[in-house]
Design a protein around this motif. Structure first.
Motif, mmCIF file in Angstrom:
data_model
loop_
_atom_site.group_PDB
_atom_site.id
_atom_site.type_symbol
_atom_site.label_atom_id
_atom_site.label_comp_id
_atom_site.label_asym_id
_atom_site.label_seq_id
_atom_site.Cartn_x
_atom_site.Cartn_y
_atom_site.Cartn_z
ATOM 1 N N MET A 119 -24.801 28.724 26.364
ATOM 2 C CA MET A 119 -25.601 28.507 25.167
ATOM 3 C C MET A 119 -24.932 27.376 24.410
ATOM 4 O O MET A 119 -23.711 27.275 24.379
ATOM 5 N N PHE A 120 -25.714 26.471 23.827
ATOM 6 C CA PHE A 120 -25.160 25.330 23.113
ATOM 7 C C PHE A 120 -25.765 25.261 21.721
ATOM 8 O O PHE A 120 -26.986 25.325 21.565
ATOM 9 N N CYS A 121 -24.915 25.169 20.703
ATOM 10 C CA CYS A 121 -25.401 24.962 19.342
ATOM 11 C C CYS A 121 -24.361 24.168 18.576
ATOM 12 O O CYS A 121 -23.225 24.014 19.025
ATOM 13 N N VAL A 122 -24.754 23.646 17.451
ATOM 14 C CA VAL A 122 -23.849 22.912 16.583
ATOM 15 C C VAL A 122 -23.841 23.618 15.243
ATOM 16 O O VAL A 122 -24.897 23.885 14.665
ATOM 17 N N ASP A 123 -22.668 23.956 14.751
ATOM 18 C CA ASP A 123 -22.524 24.553 13.434
ATOM 19 C C ASP A 123 -21.871 23.528 12.521
ATOM 20 O O ASP A 123 -20.989 22.793 12.946
ATOM 21 N N ALA A 124 -22.301 23.457 11.278
ATOM 22 C CA ALA A 124 -21.695 22.555 10.307
ATOM 23 C C ALA A 124 -21.426 23.315 9.024
ATOM 24 O O ALA A 124 -22.249 24.124 8.592
ATOM 25 N N GLU A 125 -20.283 23.050 8.430
ATOM 26 C CA GLU A 125 -19.923 23.674 7.172
ATOM 27 C C GLU A 125 -19.729 22.578 6.134
ATOM 28 O O GLU A 125 -18.958 21.644 6.338
ATOM 29 N N LEU A 126 -20.452 22.657 5.030
ATOM 30 C CA LEU A 126 -20.265 21.704 3.948
ATOM 31 C C LEU A 126 -19.142 22.221 3.058
ATOM 32 O O LEU A 126 -19.247 23.296 2.477
ATOM 33 N N LEU A 127 -18.071 21.465 2.955
ATOM 34 C CA LEU A 127 -16.920 21.899 2.175
ATOM 35 C C LEU A 127 -17.045 21.519 0.706
ATOM 36 O O LEU A 127 -16.538 22.201 -0.162
ATOM 37 N N THR A 128 -17.694 20.427 0.451
ATOM 38 C CA THR A 128 -17.955 20.005 -0.930
ATOM 39 C C THR A 128 -19.363 19.431 -0.992
ATOM 40 O O THR A 128 -19.941 19.055 0.025
ATOM 41 N N ARG A 129 -19.901 19.351 -2.177
ATOM 42 C CA ARG A 129 -21.228 18.776 -2.364
ATOM 43 C C ARG A 129 -21.145 17.262 -2.168
ATOM 44 O O ARG A 129 -20.288 16.610 -2.771
ATOM 45 N N PRO A 130 -22.019 16.666 -1.349
ATOM 46 C CA PRO A 130 -22.011 15.211 -1.204
ATOM 47 C C PRO A 130 -22.289 14.544 -2.560
ATOM 48 O O PRO A 130 -23.011 15.101 -3.389
ATOM 49 N N PRO A 131 -21.730 13.350 -2.779
ATOM 50 C CA PRO A 131 -21.916 12.682 -4.068
ATOM 51 C C PRO A 131 -23.346 12.211 -4.324
ATOM 52 O O PRO A 131 -23.721 11.962 -5.457
ATOM 53 N N VAL A 132 -24.153 12.120 -3.270
ATOM 54 C CA VAL A 132 -25.544 11.684 -3.408
ATOM 55 C C VAL A 132 -26.426 12.639 -2.622
ATOM 56 O O VAL A 132 -26.138 12.967 -1.485
ATOM 57 N N SER A 133 -27.491 13.103 -3.233
ATOM 58 C CA SER A 133 -28.481 13.923 -2.534
ATOM 59 C C SER A 133 -29.856 13.543 -3.061
ATOM 60 O O SER A 133 -29.984 12.751 -3.979
ATOM 61 N N CYS A 134 -30.877 14.111 -2.485
ATOM 62 C CA CYS A 134 -32.243 13.779 -2.875
ATOM 63 C C CYS A 134 -32.992 15.080 -3.207
ATOM 64 O O CYS A 134 -32.979 16.013 -2.407
ATOM 65 N N ARG A 187 -33.692 25.229 3.527
ATOM 66 C CA ARG A 187 -32.891 26.282 2.917
ATOM 67 C C ARG A 187 -32.506 25.792 1.528
ATOM 68 O O ARG A 187 -32.599 24.604 1.246
ATOM 69 N N PRO A 188 -32.038 26.678 0.645
ATOM 70 C CA PRO A 188 -31.727 26.251 -0.725
ATOM 71 C C PRO A 188 -30.786 25.044 -0.819
ATOM 72 O O PRO A 188 -30.917 24.230 -1.713
ATOM 73 N N LYS A 189 -29.844 24.905 0.106
ATOM 74 C CA LYS A 189 -28.889 23.799 0.026
ATOM 75 C C LYS A 189 -28.920 22.885 1.241
ATOM 76 O O LYS A 189 -27.991 22.098 1.457
ATOM 77 N N CYS A 190 -29.994 22.962 2.030
ATOM 78 C CA CYS A 190 -30.024 22.173 3.257
ATOM 79 C C CYS A 190 -31.461 21.967 3.742
ATOM 80 O O CYS A 190 -32.298 22.862 3.615
ATOM 81 N N ARG A 191 -31.743 20.788 4.281
ATOM 82 C CA ARG A 191 -33.004 20.518 4.980
ATOM 83 C C ARG A 191 -32.659 19.987 6.370
ATOM 84 O O ARG A 191 -31.711 19.217 6.520
ATOM 85 N N TYR A 244 -32.460 6.516 4.147
ATOM 86 C CA TYR A 244 -31.987 7.861 3.863
ATOM 87 C C TYR A 244 -31.242 7.825 2.533
ATOM 88 O O TYR A 244 -30.129 7.313 2.463
ATOM 89 N N PRO A 245 -31.803 8.395 1.464
ATOM 90 C CA PRO A 245 -31.133 8.378 0.161
ATOM 91 C C PRO A 245 -30.156 9.549 0.001
ATOM 92 O O PRO A 245 -30.034 10.117 -1.076
ATOM 93 N N PHE A 246 -29.478 9.911 1.087
ATOM 94 C CA PHE A 246 -28.564 11.052 1.073
ATOM 95 C C PHE A 246 -27.581 10.936 2.231
ATOM 96 O O PHE A 246 -27.811 10.201 3.185
ATOM 97 N N TYR A 247 -26.459 11.642 2.128
ATOM 98 C CA TYR A 247 -25.530 11.770 3.248
ATOM 99 C C TYR A 247 -26.146 12.746 4.248
ATOM 100 O O TYR A 247 -26.896 13.642 3.871
ATOM 101 N N TYR A 248 -25.830 12.565 5.527
ATOM 102 C CA TYR A 248 -26.422 13.470 6.516
ATOM 103 C C TYR A 248 -25.551 13.600 7.759
ATOM 104 O O TYR A 248 -24.694 12.776 8.028
ATOM 105 N N LEU A 249 -25.797 14.668 8.462
ATOM 106 C CA LEU A 249 -25.123 14.965 9.713
ATOM 107 C C LEU A 249 -26.133 14.727 10.830
ATOM 108 O O LEU A 249 -27.200 15.329 10.836
ATOM 109 N N ALA A 250 -25.806 13.835 11.756
ATOM 110 C CA ALA A 250 -26.678 13.557 12.897
ATOM 111 C C ALA A 250 -26.113 14.255 14.127
ATOM 112 O O ALA A 250 -24.969 14.012 14.506
ATOM 113 N N VAL A 251 -26.908 15.130 14.726
ATOM 114 C CA VAL A 251 -26.502 15.875 15.916
ATOM 115 C C VAL A 251 -27.423 15.441 17.059
ATOM 116 O O VAL A 251 -28.639 15.569 16.957
#
Length: 104
Positions: free
Chosen positions: A3-18, A33-37, A53-60
């Motif tokens: 099984m393959f999945c990617v988990d990500a944990e946000l440790l702090t709020r990014p300085p820019v979001s939308c 989700r409340p803190k993630c799209r 992209y007017p925000f920081y993002y994780l590309a998987v």
């Protein structure tokens, strides 16, 4: 088969979001989700999309390939190759064009 999945944990709020969901060509909003799209970005062989992209993002990467990224303002471009499972933290960007350089 593993099984393959990617988990990500946000440790702090990014300085820019939308506050609003992204509406862009080749993107589909698949989970909110409340803190993630989560968006699905699909670019067929030879296809291009203008992106901001007017925000920081994780590309998987779920399906590897080579994508040329070009800055519209200067024409400067580079190619990034990715494989299944690659994970990249990316910064906000504006007026770039991404092109799938693959043929299949």
């Amino acid at each position: 088969t593993d099984m393959f999945c990617v988990d990500a944990e946000l440790l702090t709020r990014p300085p820019v979001s939308c506050p609003l969901p992204l509406v862009a060509a080749c993107h589909a909003l698949v989970k909110t989700r409340p803190k993630c799209r989560v968006y699905k970005f699909t670019l067929g062989p030879g296809a291009s999309a203008q992106i901001a992209y007017p925000f920081y993002y994780l590309a998987v990467t779920l399906r590897g390939g080579a994508v040329r990224t070009a800055l519209k303002s200067t024409g400067l471009s580079w190619v990034e190759t990715s494989r299944l499972g690659d994970v990249r933290w990316k910064e906000p960007c504006a007026d770039i064009v991404q092109t799938n350089t693959g043929t299949e």
